[in-house]
Motif scaffolding. Structure first.
Motif, PDB file in Angstrom:
ATOM      1  N   PHE A  34      -3.163  -4.325   5.155  1.00  0.00           N
ATOM      2  CA  PHE A  34      -2.171  -2.932   5.572  1.00  0.00           C
ATOM      3  C   PHE A  34      -2.940  -1.875   6.270  1.00  0.00           C
ATOM      4  O   PHE A  34      -2.105  -1.012   6.511  1.00  0.00           O
ATOM      5  CB  PHE A  34      -1.953  -2.656   3.776  1.00  0.00           C
ATOM      6  CG  PHE A  34      -0.915  -3.119   3.218  1.00  0.00           C
ATOM      7  CD1 PHE A  34       0.461  -2.877   3.490  1.00  0.00           C
ATOM      8  CD2 PHE A  34      -1.127  -4.337   2.376  1.00  0.00           C
ATOM      9  CE1 PHE A  34       1.448  -3.602   2.862  1.00  0.00           C
ATOM     10  CE2 PHE A  34      -0.214  -4.944   1.553  1.00  0.00           C
ATOM     11  CZ  PHE A  34       1.074  -4.753   1.776  1.00  0.00           C
ATOM     12  N   GLU A  35      -4.155  -2.042   6.625  1.00  0.00           N
ATOM     13  CA  GLU A  35      -4.682  -1.081   7.411  1.00  0.00           C
ATOM     14  C   GLU A  35      -4.701  -1.456   8.952  1.00  0.00           C
ATOM     15  O   GLU A  35      -4.884  -0.332   9.747  1.00  0.00           O
ATOM     16  CB  GLU A  35      -6.351  -0.904   7.121  1.00  0.00           C
ATOM     17  CG  GLU A  35      -6.368  -0.418   5.440  1.00  0.00           C
ATOM     18  CD  GLU A  35      -8.093  -0.263   5.387  1.00  0.00           C
ATOM     19  OE1 GLU A  35      -8.607  -0.070   6.147  1.00  0.00           O
ATOM     20  OE2 GLU A  35      -8.586   0.043   4.156  1.00  0.00           O
TER      21      GLU A  35
ATOM     22  N   ARG B 180       0.941  -1.130   0.108  1.00  0.00           N
ATOM     23  CA  ARG B 180      -0.019   0.218   0.052  1.00  0.00           C
ATOM     24  C   ARG B 180       0.892   1.189  -0.062  1.00  0.00           C
ATOM     25  O   ARG B 180       1.963   1.431   0.797  1.00  0.00           O
ATOM     26  CB  ARG B 180      -0.979   0.039   1.187  1.00  0.00           C
ATOM     27  CG  ARG B 180      -1.968   1.082   1.126  1.00  0.00           C
ATOM     28  CD  ARG B 180      -2.965   1.086   1.992  1.00  0.00           C
ATOM     29  NE  ARG B 180      -2.387   1.655   3.486  1.00  0.00           N
ATOM     30  CZ  ARG B 180      -3.417   1.934   4.534  1.00  0.00           C
ATOM     31  NH1 ARG B 180      -4.530   1.674   4.585  1.00  0.00           N
ATOM     32  NH2 ARG B 180      -2.635   2.653   5.645  1.00  0.00           N
ATOM     33  N   LEU B 181       0.503   2.377  -0.711  1.00  0.00           N
ATOM     34  CA  LEU B 181       1.317   3.254  -0.973  1.00  0.00           C
ATOM     35  C   LEU B 181       0.282   4.693  -0.636  1.00  0.00           C
ATOM     36  O   LEU B 181      -0.198   5.582  -1.780  1.00  0.00           O
ATOM     37  CB  LEU B 181       2.029   3.386  -2.422  1.00  0.00           C
ATOM     38  CG  LEU B 181       2.878   4.682  -2.502  1.00  0.00           C
ATOM     39  CD1 LEU B 181       4.127   4.757  -1.402  1.00  0.00           C
ATOM     40  CD2 LEU B 181       3.587   4.385  -3.793  1.00  0.00           C
ATOM     41  N   LEU B 182      -0.109   4.848   0.343  1.00  0.00           N
ATOM     42  CA  LEU B 182      -0.858   6.000   0.989  1.00  0.00           C
ATOM     43  C   LEU B 182      -0.009   7.191   0.989  1.00  0.00           C
ATOM     44  O   LEU B 182       0.745   7.183   1.931  1.00  0.00           O
ATOM     45  CB  LEU B 182      -1.700   5.429   2.135  1.00  0.00           C
ATOM     46  CG  LEU B 182      -2.852   6.434   2.655  1.00  0.00           C
ATOM     47  CD1 LEU B 182      -3.937   6.272   1.661  1.00  0.00           C
ATOM     48  CD2 LEU B 182      -3.284   5.971   4.004  1.00  0.00           C
ATOM     49  N   GLU B 183      -0.426   8.440   0.129  1.00  0.00           N
ATOM     50  CA  GLU B 183       0.361   9.352   0.300  1.00  0.00           C
ATOM     51  C   GLU B 183      -0.903  10.650   0.493  1.00  0.00           C
ATOM     52  O   GLU B 183      -2.038  10.600  -0.020  1.00  0.00           O
ATOM     53  CB  GLU B 183       1.092   9.784  -0.738  1.00  0.00           C
ATOM     54  CG  GLU B 183       2.108   8.598  -0.814  1.00  0.00           C
ATOM     55  CD  GLU B 183       2.995   9.137  -2.201  1.00  0.00           C
ATOM     56  OE1 GLU B 183       3.951   7.830  -2.206  1.00  0.00           O
ATOM     57  OE2 GLU B 183       2.866   9.745  -3.043  1.00  0.00           O
TER      58      GLU B 183
ATOM     59  N   ASN C  19       9.758  -2.463   1.477  1.00  0.00           N
ATOM     60  CA  ASN C  19       8.264  -2.709   2.094  1.00  0.00           C
ATOM     61  C   ASN C  19       8.240  -4.066   2.584  1.00  0.00           C
ATOM     62  O   ASN C  19       8.415  -5.097   2.175  1.00  0.00           O
ATOM     63  CB  ASN C  19       7.310  -2.693   1.103  1.00  0.00           C
ATOM     64  CG  ASN C  19       7.476  -1.254   0.356  1.00  0.00           C
ATOM     65  OD1 ASN C  19       7.697  -0.205   0.936  1.00  0.00           O
ATOM     66  ND2 ASN C  19       7.297  -1.265  -0.910  1.00  0.00           N
TER      67      ASN C  19
ATOM     68  N   HIS D 289       2.908   7.788   6.273  1.00  0.00           N
ATOM     69  CA  HIS D 289       1.649   7.295   6.293  1.00  0.00           C
ATOM     70  C   HIS D 289       1.611   5.862   6.186  1.00  0.00           C
ATOM     71  O   HIS D 289       0.515   5.070   6.335  1.00  0.00           O
ATOM     72  CB  HIS D 289       0.896   7.928   5.197  1.00  0.00           C
ATOM     73  CG  HIS D 289       0.507   9.351   5.233  1.00  0.00           C
ATOM     74  ND1 HIS D 289      -0.247   9.773   6.208  1.00  0.00           N
ATOM     75  CD2 HIS D 289       0.925  10.218   4.317  1.00  0.00           C
ATOM     76  CE1 HIS D 289      -0.253  11.229   6.024  1.00  0.00           C
ATOM     77  NE2 HIS D 289       0.543  11.380   4.923  1.00  0.00           N
ATOM     78  N   ASN D 290       2.771   5.126   6.053  1.00  0.00           N
ATOM     79  CA  ASN D 290       2.819   3.652   5.555  1.00  0.00           C
ATOM     80  C   ASN D 290       3.851   3.083   6.613  1.00  0.00           C
ATOM     81  O   ASN D 290       5.069   2.987   6.101  1.00  0.00           O
ATOM     82  CB  ASN D 290       3.131   3.595   4.103  1.00  0.00           C
ATOM     83  CG  ASN D 290       1.981   4.028   3.351  1.00  0.00           C
ATOM     84  OD1 ASN D 290       1.062   3.657   3.183  1.00  0.00           O
ATOM     85  ND2 ASN D 290       2.442   5.422   2.716  1.00  0.00           N
TER      86      ASN D 290
ATOM     87  N   ALA E  80       5.196   9.483   2.065  1.00  0.00           N
ATOM     88  CA  ALA E  80       4.869   7.943   2.384  1.00  0.00           C
ATOM     89  C   ALA E  80       5.290   7.388   3.397  1.00  0.00           C
ATOM     90  O   ALA E  80       4.465   6.484   3.880  1.00  0.00           O
ATOM     91  CB  ALA E  80       5.512   7.344   1.207  1.00  0.00           C
TER      92      ALA E  80
ATOM     93  N   ASP F 215      -2.564  -1.160  -5.365  1.00  0.00           N
ATOM     94  CA  ASP F 215      -3.744  -0.303  -4.597  1.00  0.00           C
ATOM     95  C   ASP F 215      -4.979  -0.383  -5.342  1.00  0.00           C
ATOM     96  O   ASP F 215      -6.034  -0.217  -4.701  1.00  0.00           O
ATOM     97  CB  ASP F 215      -3.151   0.808  -4.233  1.00  0.00           C
ATOM     98  CG  ASP F 215      -2.162   1.009  -2.884  1.00  0.00           C
ATOM     99  OD1 ASP F 215      -2.662   0.326  -2.211  1.00  0.00           O
ATOM    100  OD2 ASP F 215      -1.382   1.721  -2.871  1.00  0.00           O
TER     101      ASP F 215
ATOM    102  N   HIS G  50       4.635   0.159   7.099  1.00  0.00           N
ATOM    103  CA  HIS G  50       5.170  -0.973   6.457  1.00  0.00           C
ATOM    104  C   HIS G  50       6.429  -0.756   5.669  1.00  0.00           C
ATOM    105  O   HIS G  50       7.128  -1.541   5.245  1.00  0.00           O
ATOM    106  CB  HIS G  50       4.294  -1.820   5.917  1.00  0.00           C
ATOM    107  CG  HIS G  50       3.619  -1.262   4.978  1.00  0.00           C
ATOM    108  ND1 HIS G  50       2.328  -0.318   5.235  1.00  0.00           N
ATOM    109  CD2 HIS G  50       3.653  -0.944   3.568  1.00  0.00           C
ATOM    110  CE1 HIS G  50       2.021   0.285   4.223  1.00  0.00           C
ATOM    111  NE2 HIS G  50       2.690  -0.024   3.016  1.00  0.00           N
TER     112      HIS G  50
END
Length: 197
Positions: free
Chosen positions: A103-104, A47-50, A97, A139-140, A136, A63, A142
């Protein structure tokens, strides 16, 4: 293209692999006698939440197809093929990673490792770090490493470990750039996830 998480990600039939290729992959992993199961992969798997005010995901990577990724992560957790390692390209940046069952939930089990490599010369000289990577990483949990220089990932396997050395250059726009190892990570046999050395 990046978007906020949305219902279209879960649309029926949305798949990054297709059912035939997904079945082939899981069947091969299930029967594999290898000590390290290395998957060649074209686009970012973790996951790449930005973002700042609105958090977004890259919809042209895994994603955008969470059902396929969830199926693979669940398989890795339940069937436990030996030492799954994903090698990913197509990013122009370096990443390390942990692959998570969920991932949540940062405390969910780590089921594998993704080593994503940069380009050798595309995108110019690059920089050691960049706002994208810093955002990134925030927020991540992992994601263990980010770097935006040019270079390559050198992988070495022994019965005890899979080692990834991130080899980078300070510039590529003129000749004779020196190359050095920016970071090294290992996956120890039988221990999911990457450890910095």
């Amino acid at each position: 293209r990046r978007r906020a998480p949305c219902d279209e990600q879960h649309a029926e039939g949305a798949t990054i692999l297709g059912s035939q290729q997904a079945d082939w992959l899981l069947d091969g992993l299930d029967r594999s006698p290898a000590r390290y199961n290395v998957l060649a992969n074209q686009v970012f798997m973790a996951r790449l939440l930005e973002g700042e005010e609105e958090l977004t995901l890259p919809m042209d990577k895994w994603d955008g197809y969470p059902a396929d990724r969830d199926r693979l992560m669940t398989f890795l957790h339940e069937r436990r093929p030996a030492n799954p390692v994903v090698l990913t390209g197509d990013l122009h940046t370096n990443w390390v990673n942990d692959l998570k069952l969920d991932f949540e939930r940062p405390d969910s089990p780590t089921v594998g490792t993704e080593f994503a490599g940069t380009s050798i010369s595309s995108s110019g000289d690059g920089v050691d770090t960049a706002p994208q990577g810093e955002n990134a990483l925030g927020h991540n949990p992992h994601i263990k490493f980010f770097n935006a220089q040019r270079g390559y990932v050198r992988c070495r396997l022994t019965p005890e470990q899979f080692r990834a050395d991130y080899r980078v250059m300070p510039y590529v726009t003129r000749p004779d750039a020196p190359i050095a190892t920016r970071a090294s990570y290992v996956v120890e046999d039988g221990i999911p996830g990457a450890q910095e050395t």
